[in-house]
Design a protein around this motif. Structure first.
Motif, short mmCIF file in Angstrom:
data_model
loop_
_atom_site.label_atom_id
_atom_site.label_comp_id
_atom_site.label_asym_id
_atom_site.label_seq_id
_atom_site.Cartn_x
_atom_site.Cartn_y
_atom_site.Cartn_z
N LYS A 77 0.83 -1.20 0.00
CA LYS A 77 0.00 0.00 0.00
C LYS A 77 0.87 1.26 0.00
N TYR A 78 1.93 1.24 0.77
CA TYR A 78 2.82 2.40 0.85
C TYR A 78 3.43 2.71 -0.53
N PHE A 79 3.98 1.70 -1.17
CA PHE A 79 4.62 1.93 -2.47
C PHE A 79 3.60 2.22 -3.57
N ASP A 128 1.24 6.26 -7.17
CA ASP A 128 0.10 7.07 -7.57
C ASP A 128 0.43 8.56 -7.49
N GLU A 129 1.10 8.98 -6.42
CA GLU A 129 1.48 10.39 -6.26
C GLU A 129 2.42 10.83 -7.38
N GLU A 130 3.38 9.99 -7.73
CA GLU A 130 4.32 10.33 -8.79
C GLU A 130 3.62 10.38 -10.15
N ALA A 131 2.73 9.44 -10.40
CA ALA A 131 1.99 9.45 -11.66
C ALA A 131 1.11 10.70 -11.75
N TRP A 134 1.42 13.59 -14.54
CA TRP A 134 0.25 13.95 -15.34
C TRP A 134 0.02 15.46 -15.25
N ASP A 135 0.07 15.99 -14.03
CA ASP A 135 -0.16 17.43 -13.83
C ASP A 135 0.88 18.28 -14.56
N GLU A 136 2.11 17.78 -14.66
CA GLU A 136 3.17 18.52 -15.33
C GLU A 136 3.17 18.30 -16.85
N GLY A 137 2.29 17.45 -17.33
CA GLY A 137 2.20 17.21 -18.76
C GLY A 137 3.22 16.23 -19.30
#
Length: 70
Positions: free
Chosen positions: A35-37, A42-45, A49-52
């Motif tokens: 769950k931690y990893f 998910d946070e990195e993805a 995504w937000d940075e394009g």
């Protein structure tokens, strides 16, 4: 076979597992680590995504790529 030394994280996990060596405890630790990893992934993805950097086109390209091919 070449000898390898354990890194600090591996040493810490070995110490952690030495207190309770039951199968259920091992599965619980595995679940927590998974769950931690997954959350970190998910946070990195989301960041990419937000940075394009990542978009649906790139995801489709990754899906079609044989990542096991050398």
């Amino acid at each position: 076979m070449e000898a390898t030394s354990l890194n600090p994280t591996q040493m810490h996990l070995l110490k952690l597992f030495s207190f309770n060596n039951s199968e259920s405890y091992a599965k619980e630790i595995q679940t927590v680590l998974t769950k931690y990893f997954q959350n970190r992934l998910d946070e990195e993805a989301d960041r990419l995504w937000d940075e394009g950097v990542l978009n649906q086109e790139k995801l489709d390209e990754i899906r079609r790529t044989d990542l096991h091919a050398k």
